[in-house]
Scaffold this motif. Structure first.
Motif, PDB file in Angstrom:
ATOM      1  N   GLY A 195       0.817  -1.214   0.000  1.00  0.00           N
ATOM      2  CA  GLY A 195       0.000   0.000   0.000  1.00  0.00           C
ATOM      3  C   GLY A 195       0.849   1.261   0.000  1.00  0.00           C
ATOM      4  O   GLY A 195       0.424   2.297  -0.497  1.00  0.00           O
ATOM      5  N   GLN A 196       2.070   1.165   0.549  1.00  0.00           N
ATOM      6  CA  GLN A 196       2.963   2.319   0.581  1.00  0.00           C
ATOM      7  C   GLN A 196       3.386   2.704  -0.834  1.00  0.00           C
ATOM      8  O   GLN A 196       3.390   3.875  -1.193  1.00  0.00           O
ATOM      9  N   ALA A 199       0.385   4.187  -2.598  1.00  0.00           N
ATOM     10  CA  ALA A 199       0.108   5.565  -2.204  1.00  0.00           C
ATOM     11  C   ALA A 199       1.089   6.503  -2.882  1.00  0.00           C
ATOM     12  O   ALA A 199       0.709   7.569  -3.367  1.00  0.00           O
ATOM     13  N   ALA A 200       2.367   6.116  -2.932  1.00  0.00           N
ATOM     14  CA  ALA A 200       3.375   6.964  -3.569  1.00  0.00           C
ATOM     15  C   ALA A 200       3.095   7.086  -5.066  1.00  0.00           C
ATOM     16  O   ALA A 200       3.187   8.182  -5.631  1.00  0.00           O
ATOM     17  N   MET A 205       4.599   9.955  -7.675  1.00  0.00           N
ATOM     18  CA  MET A 205       6.043   9.813  -7.441  1.00  0.00           C
ATOM     19  C   MET A 205       6.606   8.755  -8.390  1.00  0.00           C
ATOM     20  O   MET A 205       5.959   7.754  -8.676  1.00  0.00           O
ATOM     21  N   ARG A 207       9.249   5.723  -9.716  1.00  0.00           N
ATOM     22  CA  ARG A 207       9.697   4.499  -9.061  1.00  0.00           C
ATOM     23  C   ARG A 207      10.936   4.724  -8.218  1.00  0.00           C
ATOM     24  O   ARG A 207      11.054   4.224  -7.102  1.00  0.00           O
ATOM     25  N   ARG A 213      12.615   7.258  -1.093  1.00  0.00           N
ATOM     26  CA  ARG A 213      11.974   8.053  -0.047  1.00  0.00           C
ATOM     27  C   ARG A 213      10.983   7.256   0.795  1.00  0.00           C
ATOM     28  O   ARG A 213      10.750   7.581   1.946  1.00  0.00           O
ATOM     29  N   ILE A 214      10.359   6.246   0.209  1.00  0.00           N
ATOM     30  CA  ILE A 214       9.266   5.564   0.904  1.00  0.00           C
ATOM     31  C   ILE A 214       9.651   4.134   1.294  1.00  0.00           C
ATOM     32  O   ILE A 214       9.569   3.759   2.464  1.00  0.00           O
ATOM     33  N   PRO A 217      13.538   3.637   3.385  1.00  0.00           N
ATOM     34  CA  PRO A 217      13.562   4.074   4.790  1.00  0.00           C
ATOM     35  C   PRO A 217      12.752   3.157   5.708  1.00  0.00           C
ATOM     36  O   PRO A 217      13.126   2.945   6.856  1.00  0.00           O
ATOM     37  N   GLN A 218      11.645   2.603   5.189  1.00  0.00           N
ATOM     38  CA  GLN A 218      10.848   1.704   6.033  1.00  0.00           C
ATOM     39  C   GLN A 218      11.479   0.329   6.095  1.00  0.00           C
ATOM     40  O   GLN A 218      11.394  -0.362   7.113  1.00  0.00           O
ATOM     41  N   ARG A 295      11.959   5.451  13.723  1.00  0.00           N
ATOM     42  CA  ARG A 295      11.051   6.601  13.827  1.00  0.00           C
ATOM     43  C   ARG A 295       9.658   6.230  13.349  1.00  0.00           C
ATOM     44  O   ARG A 295       9.494   5.581  12.334  1.00  0.00           O
ATOM     45  N   GLY A 296       8.658   6.685  14.072  1.00  0.00           N
ATOM     46  CA  GLY A 296       7.281   6.464  13.640  1.00  0.00           C
ATOM     47  C   GLY A 296       6.797   5.058  13.890  1.00  0.00           C
ATOM     48  O   GLY A 296       5.723   4.692  13.473  1.00  0.00           O
ATOM     49  N   VAL A 297       7.615   4.238  14.584  1.00  0.00           N
ATOM     50  CA  VAL A 297       7.180   2.881  14.886  1.00  0.00           C
ATOM     51  C   VAL A 297       7.112   2.717  16.399  1.00  0.00           C
ATOM     52  O   VAL A 297       8.108   2.880  17.087  1.00  0.00           O
ATOM     53  N   GLY A 298       5.936   2.435  16.889  1.00  0.00           N
ATOM     54  CA  GLY A 298       5.760   2.172  18.310  1.00  0.00           C
ATOM     55  C   GLY A 298       6.116   3.350  19.191  1.00  0.00           C
ATOM     56  O   GLY A 298       6.183   3.225  20.399  1.00  0.00           O
TER      57      GLY A 298
END
Lengths: 318, 250
Positions: A195-196, A199-200, A205, A207, A213-214, A217-218, A295-298
């Motif tokens: 889904g990420q 969404a991009a 955006m 490829r 960027r998406i 990093p995750q 970052r952004g996790v938990g």
């Protein structure tokens, strides 16, 4: 809160039960304590350890240079390995079967070959060709077809010079690491919710930007912990450079002192202590890198964020 | 704004869309309802080329989606050209799909800065404005997992709006939300409809469809069964399948 406690009925009497005894744990503790005491006793009383001699020889300039070489080799091999890993992981996930197949072959080959064997092979590549040149592929055949003579090569390197010592070692370790990292990076990228990417894409955006960027990093959250392990494994595997050999490396230096002075055990222990110290250093680094990529996790709202939000609300911008 | 002619789409042997003919006028709000598996989400994803259609034609703003017509042949568009088309179409997903490693504001300014090349400062100001518009002016520095589902979906709407789309697609935007959070998202969508945005909304919220929708489309088994004025379709459905579906959900 205060108002609530006055209206709430008094809690019943606290439970004061006799706790369950754990005799097994006490026996285990005693056994470990005795073993630890025996170990320390051995370290102190056995003269063969030659502690004074060891400390005298552990920090000599060649050994310090060796530690430096080992660290530099670890970092360079890992940097190249990670970059190769990203490239081959992206290739592996490509819809193009040739790219994906090539990446598979690379991973298959370099994971199957022991690093020691690989290093020995790279060290002797100078025997395969005398010079290694950069140019247009099949230049002799091409020039022949055009009725010309000569070649189309720009850069020639002496095989015995480039595939010696540091370069050969770095090449062997980095190529081998690239194969492991490719699998780690692939697992990381596949762990990111599709889904990420959607969404991009929906935002227009490209490829490449989506990957940088998406997705990456995750994926890092999944990639970083095993990469930390790989780095520590790489630090230890630099001791395999004895197959090349890379004479400036840490273990080679300590080993050489041991052989020269016939004090094998003290210098072997010195090796252990050096690798313990260097690995601990890397583990500290790993801790900080992992924190950066979670970052952004938990994470709940941090105190600073909450203060800022409240300040803004009070300020009346909202 | 959107025109679909005999749009077909199959996944393997399963034909999900079996010839969709639809037209969405500028400033129109079209709500699409239907049982799960009826193809309504797939159709929505075809509009911005997240799914390729197998047959038929699909235009957005007068341009063929995903293809270029040269003579009597269709040429696939390059990735770059497809991306350019998508910039004008905002999409909101059922599962929000916010970027979890970015704050609300970073989520909103990512595409304007990276794709449109807007300056950081300008993007930040406009992003904060958009987030305020969806009622989250005090949450711009929060990460998605620090926000409730309703707040996340509102950030997702702001993120889509940041690209200044001509058309907004909503794929069951409230289906993943706790019941008490549905209202805040629908309110934002209602506000958006009032500004004249063209919207295609796949939804189960019949109340929203009735109040906000200009058209209601009932899809079943890959086909448009019935389309018309929402009040009319909801109160007096003409087709048996529509009647059966509505009797279960209303």
């Amino acid at each position: 809160m205060a108002a609530e406690t006055t209206t709430r009925p008094a809690p019943p009497e606290q439970i004061r039960a006799v706790p369950v005894r754990h005799p097994g744990r006490w026996i285990g503790t005693a056994v470990i304590a005795v073993l630890a005491a025996m170990f320390v006793h051995m370290l102190v009383t056995n003269a063969a350890f030659q502690w004074a001699f060891m400390f005298d020889n552990m920090f000599t300039p060649p050994v310090l240079r060796g530690a430096q070489t080992t660290l530099i080799m670890t970092v360079l091999a890992m940097v190249i390995g990670v970059l190769l890993g990203i490239v081959f992981a992206v290739m592996r996930l490509s819809p193009n079967p040739v790219l994906s197949g090539a990446a598979w072959v690379y991973v298959w080959f370099f994971r199957a070959i022991p690093r020691y064997v690989l290093l020995f092979f790279f060290a002797n590549l100078g025997a395969l060709y005398g010079t290694y040149e950069l140019g247009i592929p099949f230049d002799h055949q091409l020039m022949g077809l055009l009725g010309l003579s000569g070649d189309l090569r720009f850069l020639g390197l002496n095989g015995n010079q480039i595939f010696a010592g540091f370069t050969a070692g770095l090449l062997g370790l980095a190529l081998s690491e690239g194969a492991y990292m490719a699998e780690i990076v692939r697992a990381g990228m596949q762990s990111v919710d599709p889904g990420q990417t959607e969404a991009a894409s929906a935002l227009g955006m490209s490829r490449g930007a989506t990957l940088r960027r998406i997705v990456l990093p995750q994926a890092m959250r999944v990639i970083v912990p095993p990469t930390g392990n790989e780095t520590i494994a790489m630090l230890k595997d630099t001791s395999l450079l004895i197959a090349v050999p890379v004479t400036s490396e840490l273990n080679f230096q300590l080993h050489a002192i041991g052989s020269r002075t016939f004090q094998i055990i003290p210098l072997a222990v010195a090796s252990i202590l050096w690798y313990l110290a260097l690995a601990s250093l890397l583990m500290i680094g790993q801790y900080f890198v992992e924190r950066r990529f979670s970052r952004g996790v938990g994470s709940r709202e941090t105190r600073a964020q909450r203060a800022e939000r409240q300040a803004r609300t009070v300020g009346g911008t909202h | 704004m959107v025109r679909a002619e005999k749009v077909h789409k199959s996944f393997g042997h399963v034909e999900v869309l079996r010839g969709i003919d639809l037209e969405v006028a500028p400033r129109e709000v079209m709500c699409v309802i239907g049982p799960s598996g009826s193809g309504k989400s797939t159709f929505l994803r075809c509009i911005n080329h997240l799914e390729k259609i197998d047959a038929g034609r699909l235009w957005v703003d007068g341009r063929l989606v995903g293809y270029r017509e040269k003579g009597d042949k269709l040429h696939e568009l390059r990735d770059k050209e497809v991306s350019a088309q998508r910039r004008d179409i905002g999409m909101v997903f059922q599962r929000f799909n916010l970027f979890p490693h970015m704050t609300a504001l970073e989520n909103v300014i990512e595409a304007p800065t990276r794709v449109k090349g807007m300056g950081k400062q300008e993007a930040r100001e406009r992003g904060a404005e958009l987030l305020t518009r969806v009622g989250l002016g005090d949450r711009i520095q929060n990460y998605p997992n620090q926000l409730s589902g309703g707040q996340q979906q509102r950030v997702a709407i702001a993120r889509a709006l940041a690209m200044e789309p001509k058309l907004m697609l909503f794929d069951e935007p409230t289906s993943a939300l706790d019941p008490e959070l549905v209202g805040e998202v629908l309110d934002v969508m209602r506000g958006l409809a009032e500004t004249g945005m063209t919207m295609v909304v796949v939804t189960h919220e019949m109340g929203f469809a009735r109040e906000v929708g200009d058209t209601l489309v009932f899809m079943d088994d890959g086909l448009v069964v019935e389309a018309g004025d929402p009040r009319q379709v909801l109160t007096d459905p003409q087709h048996q399948r529509t009647q059966a579906f509505l009797s279960k959900v209303l």
